[in-house]
Design an enzyme around this catalytic site. Structure first.
Site, PDB file in Angstrom:
ATOM      1  N   GLY A   1       9.990  -7.406  -3.613  1.00 37.60           N
ATOM      2  CA  GLY A   1       8.939  -7.619  -2.627  1.00 37.60           C
ATOM      3  C   GLY A   1       8.328  -6.295  -2.216  1.00 37.60           C
TER       4      GLY A   1
ATOM      5  N   GLY B   1       5.625  -4.372   0.934  1.00 33.28           N
ATOM      6  CA  GLY B   1       4.997  -4.490   2.246  1.00 33.28           C
ATOM      7  C   GLY B   1       4.474  -3.148   2.684  1.00 33.28           C
ATOM      8  N   GLY B   2       3.994  -3.101   3.946  1.00 40.00           N
ATOM      9  CA  GLY B   2       3.394  -1.878   4.437  1.00 40.00           C
ATOM     10  C   GLY B   2       4.361  -0.724   4.556  1.00 40.00           C
TER      11      GLY B   2
ATOM     12  N   GLY C   1       7.021  -0.198   2.481  1.00 39.81           N
ATOM     13  CA  GLY C   1       7.624   0.183   1.217  1.00 39.81           C
ATOM     14  C   GLY C   1       7.885  -1.011   0.338  1.00 39.81           C
ATOM     15  CB  SER C   2       8.647  -1.439  -2.986  1.00 36.81           C
ATOM     16  OG  SER C   2       7.264  -1.156  -2.985  1.00 36.81           O
ATOM     17  CB  VAL C   3      12.698  -4.967  -1.349  1.00 36.27           C
ATOM     18  CG1 VAL C   3      14.182  -5.319  -1.457  1.00 36.27           C
ATOM     19  CG2 VAL C   3      12.326  -4.739   0.114  1.00 36.27           C
TER      20      VAL C   3
ATOM     21  CE  LYS D   1      13.657  -1.855   4.691  1.00 34.24           C
ATOM     22  NZ  LYS D   1      13.379  -2.640   5.908  1.00 34.24           N
TER      23      LYS D   1
ATOM     24  CG  ASP E   1       8.942  -7.516  13.060  1.00 26.29           C
ATOM     25  OD1 ASP E   1       8.052  -8.309  13.432  1.00 26.29           O
ATOM     26  OD2 ASP E   1       8.855  -6.853  12.013  1.00 26.29           O
TER      27      ASP E   1
END
Length: 839
Positions: free
Chosen positions: A538, A540-541, A543-545, A560, A656
């Site tokens: 995945g 996102g803003g 970083g990446s996983v 991550k 969150d």
């Protein structure tokens, strides 16, 4: 059936010792009808005090002479708190006698983790619910049987508390909810557990033990990851029938029925002395399963069903890292380990210097000869040292076992077990060490060696000259800068770089010094474990996983990689500090981290079913959840938040909570993840002032004032619950304008009394359970109250979900906040570095 001469003499002896008979006004029956209530007032004539400090206030009593079952309020010691319990007592007809040598024995309790106070009440309501209320009216426990045609309550001769209907069929029974004990005739089946009642706080630092049943065996195990089995009753044949496997206490045996077609023919059993009086078994905090029987001298132990050749075979007998020898505990090394409690070595030992993968060059091994880890090492997985070459067991040797552990950051020890020939050798690499065992060579036909991985002190002396040289260079540049503006600029730049480098070192050193931190990986290690970050899970803003695999070749991980500086560094430190030292079944476990200058990575347990959003927003019809799964997920999230808010040393606000941050494992257990925006506050703080953080749509109204409590998480939880039940996002621009905002739409449907219209219509199973889903929507509405003080705590939510408490009856469904909705859009543009997107 008649009784023997021995039993007759025993009863006569007991009757001669009666010293207390309450008045006839307190006569008790074994049954009760609806609309009956009881109060645990010690001033009642029916209360019975015992010389060991315990007291019972009976409610139902079996009318017989001698030892019998009764239920009611029970307290032990100071009687500041009470359990509603089933206990074994001496009775004379319907009266309980307080004999100085025969004390009440609790065999089941409804609220052992939530005791009540004096003047609490027990109610069998007119609609069939059985409720325990504390003196302040708080519901501590309930059978949740309202509306299920309950006709009455009965305590059976076997000690089973039963709610029955008008056809005398069982609606609810205590036998389905065992605690730490079993009575004769009570079955323990798959899905049920015996868990010790831990009153001694010294045991609470250790993982709980349990006894459970599978298709072919009953096991006693330590609930670690993976579970460590230390005893088993096992059926070795092939299971041919479909009958449920169970264990049961019978007169003369403790039996396992797995494949037997006749009740008299168990598949496996342990013989115990036949009962002369009443017997029961109790699973104790030390890992023993003991059989107790009443006789003329009181209660005595007549058997230990988990008896082993060696007292050291119990996995927590010496705590973590303690070595057990002849029942005595000692440290594996006074250099590398320290005793947790100076006066109690049985509580275990901790590492003097925690293991760090970043400093793996300073790892070494302590050799412990004739030492092993568990009597059932066969339940642990034998490591495949080199799967690419297809090596088999006969190629294992001790050095290769050690080498495999040294290359595996999560490995805490290399345990090598070997026989007279190399074909019977085994290598185990555990990532958690409980009690070790001194292996008595006289009683076994194999050898064992344990190599404990330890951390040596880093060679900091080598860094000192380097730092001195940096200081000299700074002085030189500063001197040159005095003569030339150009040199001054260069000197300033060099100084800033030097400070940045030392700040990174300080950050790394700081993390190493925080107690309880997870494993530290090097960037090179993670690059190898993820095959150069090739498989993306995945993005996102932040970083990446990436998917990876530890060196054991079987344990998957999620890595991550955070991108950027500033807020990303704060997010990284917040996550490591908050979740790095805590463990809970409903929190994604942080296995390790990497802080290598600007490279910041987090290593998590792998969650095979991904995040919750893909299962509830119906990107494809392949991903759908049935009602029972959604109920379980909601409860899992609530339990995880309860732990963060109430059970940690410092209160942790997640800030969150959203479906993207709820991950699901292979059996759809839900775990909270992503603590990058979390906030740690002291227990004595009720509020905290902080900059706005979170995700628009899940932000509580009080964020406008920047003064928040844990109730901000409760609000976000309410939004997630609503999304789960409705199968749509809280803001969905594909919907008609009047339905675009889910909370406003929910508010309108509540006003029209048409909440059932909102139930996820993409799931037939959800439609079949509309009534239950609508009831769950009330929980969401409670969590979404505008006034945070009106929202429940997460522990109260858990009680409601488990059926032991009720939703606030007078809910305000005016829960939407248009001003906050518009403001949140503006804030997104003002504070993009704080507000979170999918990660």
């Amino acid at each position: 059936m008649g009784i023997s001469l021995t039993q007759s003499l025993l009863l006569c002896f007991l009757l001669l010792h009666y010293v207390h008979l309450p008045s006839a006004e307190t006569f008790r029956y074994p049954t009760a009808s609806l609309s009956t209530s009881w109060t645990n007032s010690p001033s009642l004539d029916g209360s019975v005090h015992f010389s060991d400090g315990s007291m019972v206030i009976p409610i139902l009593v079996r009318a017989r002479l001698g030892p019998s079952f009764a239920c009611g309020f029970f307290c032990n010691g100071t009687c500041d708190s009470y359990l509603f319990a089933i206990f074994i007592v001496q009775t004379g007809g319907a009266y309980i006698t307080s004999m100085s040598i025969v004390f009440p024995q609790v065999v089941w309790s409804a609220n052992r983790n939530n005791p009540v106070r004096i003047n609490s009440t027990l109610q069998l309501t007119s609609d069939g619910d059985f409720i325990l209320k504390d003196s302040d009216g708080f519901i501590a426990w309930s059978t949740n049987t309202a509306g299920k045609s309950v006709a009455g309550l009965n305590l059976t001769d076997m000690g089973n508390l039963v709610l029955f209907d008008h056809n005398n069929a069982t609606v609810w029974q205590s036998f389905d909810y065992p605690t730490d004990s079993l009575v004769p005739g009570q079955k323990l089946v798959a899905g049920q557990k015996l868990i010790p009642s831990i009153s001694d706080t010294n045991w609470t630092e250790l993982n709980l033990l349990s006894i459970s049943v599978t298709d072919e065996r009953a096991v006693a195990s330590l609930e670690s990851s993976p579970p460590q089995v230390y005893y088993e009753f096992k059926f070795y044949g092939r299971k041919k029938n479909r009958e449920q496997t169970y264990v049961i206490l019978q007169n003369g045996s403790f039996a396992l029925f797995a494949n037997s077609s006749k009740p008299s023919q168990p598949d496996v059993y342990r013989s115990i002395p036949e009962a002369l009086s009443v017997q029961y078994i109790r699973f104790c905090p030390d890992g023993h399963l003991r059989v107790y029987e009443m006789d003329t001298d009181g209660w005595k132990q007549v058997a230990d069903l988990l008896s082993t050749p060696n007292e050291c075979f119990y996995p927590i007998v010496c705590g973590n890292y303690g070595i057990c020898s002849n029942g005595q505990c000692r440290s594996p090394s006074t250099t590398y380990f320290k005793q947790i409690n100076d006066t109690q070595p049985n509580l275990g030992f901790s590492e003097t210097t925690p293991l760090s993968c970043e400093d793996s060059l300073n790892h070494s091994f302590i050799e412990l000869n004739d030492t092993t880890y568990s009597p059932l090492l066969s339940d642990l997985k034998n490591v495949d040292l080199d799967p690419s070459k297809g090596k088999k067991k006969e190629n294992l040797d001790l050095e290769k076992c050690k080498e495999a552990c040294s290359k595996n950051c999560s490995c805490k020890a290399a345990i090598f077990k070997y026989g007279s020939d190399s074909a019977r050798s085994y290598c185990y690499l555990p990532n958690q060490i409980f009690s070790l065992i001194n292996n008595d060579r006289r009683g076994v036909h194999y050898n064992t060696t344990v190599y404990l991985k330890v951390q040596n002190a880093s060679n900091t002396e080598a860094r000192v000259p380097q730092q001195k040289r940096k200081s000299r260079s700074t002085i030189i540049w500063s001197s040159l800068g005095a003569f030339s503006g150009l040199f001054l600029v260069i000197g300033v730049i060099v100084l800033l770089v030097w400070k940045k480098r030392n700040a990174d070192v300080d950050e790394e050193d700081y993390l190493d010094q925080v107690p309880g931190m997870p494993t530290r990986f090097s960037y090179k290690d993670l690059k190898a474990l993820t095959e150069n970050f090739s498989k993306v899970l995945g993005e996102g803003g932040f970083g990446s996983v990436f998917e990876g695999t530890l060196n054991d070749g079987t344990t998957k991980i999620a890595v991550k990689r955070l991108n950027g500086l500033g807020q990303v560094k704060k997010s990284f430190l917040a996550e490591v500090e908050s979740i790095g030292r805590i463990h809970h079944v409903n929190l994604v476990r942080l296995l390790g981290f990497c802080a290598d200058k600007s490279r910041r990575l987090l290593v998590y347990e792998f969650m095979s079913n991904g995040s919750l959003d893909k299962w509830i927003f119906h990107q494809t019809h392949e991903f759908t959840l049935v009602w029972q799964q959604r109920k379980k997920i909601i409860l899992d999230i609530a339990k995880g938040l309860t732990y963060l808010h109430e059970d940690c040393t410092q209160k942790i606000l997640h800030l969150d909570i959203k479906p993207q941050n709820i991950l699901l494992d292979n059996t759809f257990n839900a775990k909270i993840s992503d603590f990058g925006l979390s906030k740690l506050i002291d227990r004595d703080q009720s509020k905290v002032v902080t900059t706005m953080r979170g995700t628009p749509g899940y932000l509580a109204p009080e964020w406008l004032s920047s003064v928040i409590t844990e109730k901000a998480d409760v609000y976000s939880f309410g939004v997630v619950v609503l999304e789960l039940l409705c199968g749509r996002r809280n803001v969905d621009r594909s919907q008609p304008e009047e339905q675009m905002h889910l909370i406003r739409h929910f508010e309108k449907k509540a006003e029209e009394n048409q909440l059932s219209d909102l139930v996820d219509n993409c799931s037939e199973d959800m439609q079949l359970h509309k009534a239950e889903v609508v009831s769950m929507m009330k929980v969401a509405a409670w969590c979404l109250q505008k006034d945070y003080a009106m929202r429940p705590s997460m522990s109260m939510v858990v009680k409601v979900l488990e059926g032991v408490a009720e939703v606030e009856p007078n809910l305000n469904y005016n829960i939407s906040n248009p001003s906050f909705t518009t403001t949140s859009t503006q804030v997104t543009q003002l504070l993009p570095f704080v507000l979170s997107g999918p990660r």
